[in-house]
Design a protein around this motif. Structure first.
Motif, PDB file in Angstrom:
ATOM      1  N   SER A  12       0.849  -1.189   0.000  1.00 13.27           N
ATOM      2  CA  SER A  12       0.000   0.000   0.000  1.00 13.27           C
ATOM      3  C   SER A  12       0.889   1.245   0.000  1.00 13.27           C
ATOM      4  CB  SER A  12      -0.878  -0.043   1.256  1.00 13.27           C
ATOM      5  OG  SER A  12      -1.581   1.163   1.399  1.00 13.27           O
ATOM      6  N   MET A  13       0.579   2.176  -0.916  1.00 14.40           N
ATOM      7  CA  MET A  13       1.392   3.391  -1.056  1.00 14.40           C
ATOM      8  C   MET A  13       0.483   4.611  -0.985  1.00 14.40           C
ATOM      9  SD  MET A  13       3.765   4.505  -4.313  1.00 14.40           S
ATOM     10  CE  MET A  13       2.444   5.230  -5.287  1.00 14.40           C
ATOM     11  N   PRO A  14       0.878   5.656  -0.241  1.00 21.85           N
ATOM     12  CA  PRO A  14       0.063   6.872  -0.255  1.00 21.85           C
ATOM     13  C   PRO A  14      -0.044   7.405  -1.694  1.00 21.85           C
ATOM     14  CG  PRO A  14       1.702   6.981   1.500  1.00 21.85           C
ATOM     15  CD  PRO A  14       2.042   5.781   0.653  1.00 21.85           C
ATOM     16  N   ALA A  15      -1.225   7.852  -2.082  1.00 19.05           N
ATOM     17  CA  ALA A  15      -1.403   8.368  -3.443  1.00 19.05           C
ATOM     18  C   ALA A  15      -0.678   9.696  -3.620  1.00 19.05           C
ATOM     19  CB  ALA A  15      -2.896   8.537  -3.733  1.00 19.05           C
ATOM     20  N   LEU A  16      -0.725  10.520  -2.592  1.00 16.68           N
ATOM     21  CA  LEU A  16      -0.130  11.855  -2.679  1.00 16.68           C
ATOM     22  C   LEU A  16       1.178  11.876  -1.898  1.00 16.68           C
ATOM     23  CD1 LEU A  16      -0.200  14.828  -3.468  1.00 16.68           C
ATOM     24  CD2 LEU A  16      -1.799  15.243  -1.587  1.00 16.68           C
ATOM     25  N   GLY A  17       2.251  12.211  -2.598  1.00 20.60           N
ATOM     26  CA  GLY A  17       3.566  12.246  -1.965  1.00 20.60           C
ATOM     27  C   GLY A  17       4.233  13.584  -2.165  1.00 20.60           C
ATOM     28  N   PHE A  18       5.478  13.658  -1.714  1.00 20.29           N
ATOM     29  CA  PHE A  18       6.226  14.911  -1.716  1.00 20.29           C
ATOM     30  C   PHE A  18       7.524  14.712  -2.485  1.00 20.29           C
ATOM     31  CE2 PHE A  18       9.154  17.926   0.516  1.00 20.29           C
ATOM     32  CZ  PHE A  18       8.484  19.100   0.197  1.00 20.29           C
ATOM     33  N   GLY A  19       7.797  15.589  -3.461  1.00 20.54           N
ATOM     34  CA  GLY A  19       9.000  15.478  -4.284  1.00 20.54           C
ATOM     35  C   GLY A  19      10.089  16.438  -3.843  1.00 20.54           C
ATOM     36  N   VAL A  20      11.332  16.059  -4.124  1.00 21.42           N
ATOM     37  CA  VAL A  20      12.457  16.914  -3.714  1.00 21.42           C
ATOM     38  C   VAL A  20      13.487  17.143  -4.831  1.00 21.42           C
ATOM     39  CG1 VAL A  20      12.234  16.430  -1.236  1.00 21.42           C
ATOM     40  CG2 VAL A  20      13.691  14.961  -2.649  1.00 21.42           C
ATOM     41  N   PHE A  21      13.058  17.004  -6.101  1.00 25.11           N
ATOM     42  CA  PHE A  21      13.958  17.317  -7.219  1.00 25.11           C
ATOM     43  C   PHE A  21      14.263  18.815  -7.196  1.00 25.11           C
ATOM     44  CE2 PHE A  21      13.931  18.379 -11.992  1.00 25.11           C
ATOM     45  CZ  PHE A  21      15.287  18.130 -12.153  1.00 25.11           C
ATOM     46  N   GLN A  22      15.546  19.176  -7.300  1.00 29.00           N
ATOM     47  CA  GLN A  22      15.989  20.573  -7.292  1.00 29.00           C
ATOM     48  C   GLN A  22      15.871  21.233  -5.916  1.00 29.00           C
ATOM     49  OE1 GLN A  22      13.521  21.882 -10.722  1.00 29.00           O
ATOM     50  NE2 GLN A  22      15.428  22.251 -11.763  1.00 29.00           N
ATOM     51  N   THR A  23      15.553  20.447  -4.907  1.00 23.26           N
ATOM     52  CA  THR A  23      15.564  20.985  -3.539  1.00 23.26           C
ATOM     53  C   THR A  23      17.006  20.870  -3.040  1.00 23.26           C
ATOM     54  OG1 THR A  23      13.295  20.250  -3.180  1.00 23.26           O
ATOM     55  CG2 THR A  23      14.600  20.755  -1.213  1.00 23.26           C
ATOM     56  N   PRO A  24      17.675  22.004  -2.811  1.00 20.97           N
ATOM     57  CA  PRO A  24      19.078  21.926  -2.408  1.00 20.97           C
ATOM     58  C   PRO A  24      19.211  21.186  -1.077  1.00 20.97           C
ATOM     59  CG  PRO A  24      18.421  24.205  -2.916  1.00 20.97           C
ATOM     60  CD  PRO A  24      17.165  23.385  -2.867  1.00 20.97           C
ATOM     61  N   PRO A  25      20.321  20.451  -0.896  1.00 19.79           N
ATOM     62  CA  PRO A  25      20.487  19.691   0.350  1.00 19.79           C
ATOM     63  C   PRO A  25      20.268  20.553   1.586  1.00 19.79           C
ATOM     64  CG  PRO A  25      22.344  19.293  -1.149  1.00 19.79           C
ATOM     65  CD  PRO A  25      21.449  20.274  -1.830  1.00 19.79           C
ATOM     66  N   GLU A  26      20.703  21.809   1.542  1.00 20.47           N
ATOM     67  CA  GLU A  26      20.623  22.641   2.755  1.00 20.47           C
ATOM     68  C   GLU A  26      19.192  23.045   3.120  1.00 20.47           C
ATOM     69  OE1 GLU A  26      22.394  23.190   0.048  1.00 20.47           O
ATOM     70  OE2 GLU A  26      21.975  25.200  -0.754  1.00 20.47           O
ATOM     71  N   VAL A  27      18.251  22.889   2.216  1.00 23.35           N
ATOM     72  CA  VAL A  27      16.861  23.171   2.620  1.00 23.35           C
ATOM     73  C   VAL A  27      16.003  21.902   2.626  1.00 23.35           C
ATOM     74  CG1 VAL A  27      16.924  25.577   1.837  1.00 23.35           C
ATOM     75  CG2 VAL A  27      16.054  23.818   0.302  1.00 23.35           C
ATOM     76  N   THR A  28      16.613  20.770   2.297  1.00 21.71           N
ATOM     77  CA  THR A  28      15.829  19.528   2.196  1.00 21.71           C
ATOM     78  C   THR A  28      15.310  19.072   3.556  1.00 21.71           C
ATOM     79  OG1 THR A  28      17.056  18.850   0.225  1.00 21.71           O
ATOM     80  CG2 THR A  28      15.880  17.122   1.413  1.00 21.71           C
ATOM     81  N   VAL A  29      16.134  19.159   4.601  1.00 21.82           N
ATOM     82  CA  VAL A  29      15.679  18.683   5.912  1.00 21.82           C
ATOM     83  C   VAL A  29      14.432  19.459   6.330  1.00 21.82           C
ATOM     84  CG1 VAL A  29      16.245  18.386   8.355  1.00 21.82           C
ATOM     85  CG2 VAL A  29      17.983  17.909   6.624  1.00 21.82           C
ATOM     86  N   ALA A  30      14.500  20.794   6.227  1.00 24.76           N
ATOM     87  CA  ALA A  30      13.356  21.615   6.649  1.00 24.76           C
ATOM     88  C   ALA A  30      12.130  21.337   5.779  1.00 24.76           C
ATOM     89  CB  ALA A  30      13.732  23.097   6.587  1.00 24.76           C
ATOM     90  N   SER A  31      12.318  21.216   4.460  1.00 27.38           N
ATOM     91  CA  SER A  31      11.162  20.982   3.574  1.00 27.38           C
ATOM     92  C   SER A  31      10.483  19.656   3.886  1.00 27.38           C
ATOM     93  CB  SER A  31      11.613  20.948   2.099  1.00 27.38           C
ATOM     94  OG  SER A  31      12.194  22.157   1.734  1.00 27.38           O
ATOM     95  N   VAL A  32      11.296  18.616   4.044  1.00 21.11           N
ATOM     96  CA  VAL A  32      10.713  17.285   4.285  1.00 21.11           C
ATOM     97  C   VAL A  32      10.100  17.230   5.682  1.00 21.11           C
ATOM     98  CG1 VAL A  32      11.209  14.798   4.454  1.00 21.11           C
ATOM     99  CG2 VAL A  32      12.198  16.153   2.580  1.00 21.11           C
ATOM    100  N   GLU A  33      10.728  17.893   6.648  1.00 21.97           N
ATOM    101  CA  GLU A  33      10.129  17.939   7.998  1.00 21.97           C
ATOM    102  C   GLU A  33       8.760  18.608   7.951  1.00 21.97           C
ATOM    103  OE1 GLU A  33      12.515  18.244  11.957  1.00 21.97           O
ATOM    104  OE2 GLU A  33      13.412  19.642  10.520  1.00 21.97           O
ATOM    105  N   THR A  34       8.676  19.730   7.217  1.00 20.78           N
ATOM    106  CA  THR A  34       7.377  20.412   7.077  1.00 20.78           C
ATOM    107  C   THR A  34       6.365  19.482   6.410  1.00 20.78           C
ATOM    108  OG1 THR A  34       8.482  22.533   6.884  1.00 20.78           O
ATOM    109  CG2 THR A  34       6.208  22.445   6.110  1.00 20.78           C
ATOM    110  N   ALA A  35       6.804  18.813   5.353  1.00 23.52           N
ATOM    111  CA  ALA A  35       5.886  17.910   4.635  1.00 23.52           C
ATOM    112  C   ALA A  35       5.347  16.828   5.568  1.00 23.52           C
ATOM    113  CB  ALA A  35       6.616  17.280   3.438  1.00 23.52           C
ATOM    114  N   LEU A  36       6.223  16.249   6.376  1.00 21.68           N
ATOM    115  CA  LEU A  36       5.780  15.179   7.285  1.00 21.68           C
ATOM    116  C   LEU A  36       4.852  15.743   8.360  1.00 21.68           C
ATOM    117  CD1 LEU A  36       9.157  13.229   7.538  1.00 21.68           C
ATOM    118  CD2 LEU A  36       7.095  12.485   6.318  1.00 21.68           C
TER     119      LEU A  36
END
Ligand code: NDP
Length: 293
Positions: A12-36
């Motif tokens: 089973s996979m969530p239909a709606l997910g979050f992408g991180v293409f072109q998200t620079p490493p230095e903002v990835t932690v914050a972006s993914v934390e917000t998404a979660l």
């Protein structure tokens, strides 16, 4: 509306997910934390995005149990071949800091070296059999790539992640996926590529048909496009680094498009691709080293 989709291997996979293409490493932690925090439970990254380490870090910081987050990543073409692709799993899992990856994809077909693509897929089948991954799939495969793959493969890809947005919907490819039991997952689902690269048709965010539908529902154009995917049975993985947009793009479960509205969006297809032509992807043009974990 079902928030999860069942893959052909029953995962089973969530239909709606979050992408991180072109998200620079230095903002990835914050972006993914917000998404979660706002509710996404599927994160789509790739070895080639250079931010798997930060995706893993954000998941650990979220405090969610490992089995609450569906992690999807992709093997880059430079790592194709049986042994190389087995090792690519070790690199990705090492950077993510996980034992098991939920969904592992081949990022592109290599039409001029399809034997290497097939060997890479054979490695994915081995990783699946060994329980290192829960599901395997492909990305940017055209119908003939799927057909040639299945001449030697025994596991049907669970997912084909392809460019799908209102200006480029690939209906024939979606049909080819469905016929084989392959789930279509839309990349650039809100047509980001029509803005950051440009396809000559303008940006999907400004499309008058989409903005009129958005106005009718009191939503944004992006929310309408995400809803369009979900109602047509696709998975979608919108990307943002902006906290308000990250939240808004997940806030799509309390309105419904009419059949006329989804049909109107279907009618916007221009047939013009934003991403690279899958047939033209070569190691010479696109190859690059993926660092060790
Ligand atoms: P999207 O369709 O997700 O659009 C992202 C772009 O739109 C960004 O520039 C973002 O900017 C902007 N944006 C996001 N939300 C909004 C909003 N609500 N209103 C206005 N603008 C918005 O495009 P992507 O190409 O990023 O695709 C999504 C994901 O798909 C990728 O992150 C990646 O995971 C995957 N992908 C896979 C590919 C493949 O070959 N398999 C190729 C391309 C993408 P901002 O961040 O500033 O909000």
């Amino acid at each position: 509306m079902e928030t999860n989709l069942q893959l052909n291997d029953k995962v089973s996979m969530p239909a709606l997910g979050f992408g991180v293409f072109q998200t620079p490493p230095e903002v990835t932690v914050a972006s993914v934390e917000t998404a979660l925090e706002v509710g996404y439970r599927l994160i789509d990254t790739a070895a080639a995005y250079g931010n798997e380490r930060e995706v893993g870090e954000a998941i650990r910081r979220s405090g969610l149990d490992r089995d609450e987050v569906f992690i999807e990543t992709k093997v880059w073409i430079s790592d194709y071949g049986y042994d190389q692709t087995l090792h690519a799993f070790d690199k990705s899992a090492g950077k993510l800091g996980v034992e098991q990856i939920d969904l592992l994809l081949l990022h592109q077909a290599l039409p001029t070296a399809f034997d290497r693509t097939q060997e890479a897929y054979r490695a994915l089948e081995k990783l699946l059999a060994d329980g290192k991954v829960r599901a395997i799939g492909v990305s940017n495969f055209m119908p003939d790539h799927l057909e040639t793959l299945m001449e030697r493969a025994s596991v049907v890809p669970a997912v084909n992640q392809i460019e799908v947005h209102p200006y480029f919907a690939q209906p024939e490819l979606q049909k080819a996926n469905a016929t084989r039991g392959v789930l279509t997952q839309a990349w650039s689902p809100i047509g980001g590529i029509t803005s950051y690269r440009g396809t000559g048709a303008g940006s999907t965010f400004d499309d008058p048909v989409i903005t009129a539908i958005a106005e009718a529902h009191g939503t944004t154009a992006a929310q309408v496009m995400i809803r369009w995917h979900l109602q047509e049975g696709r998975s979608a993985i919108p990307k943002s680094v902006n906290p308000d947009r990250i939240a808004a793009n997940f806030d799509v479960f309390d309105f419904e498009l009419t059949a006329e509205q989804t049909a109107a969006i279907d009618g916007l297809d221009t047939g013009v691709r934003g991403g690279p032509e899958p047939e033209d992807v070569t190691l010479e043009a696109f190859g690059r080293d993926i660092p060790e974990a």
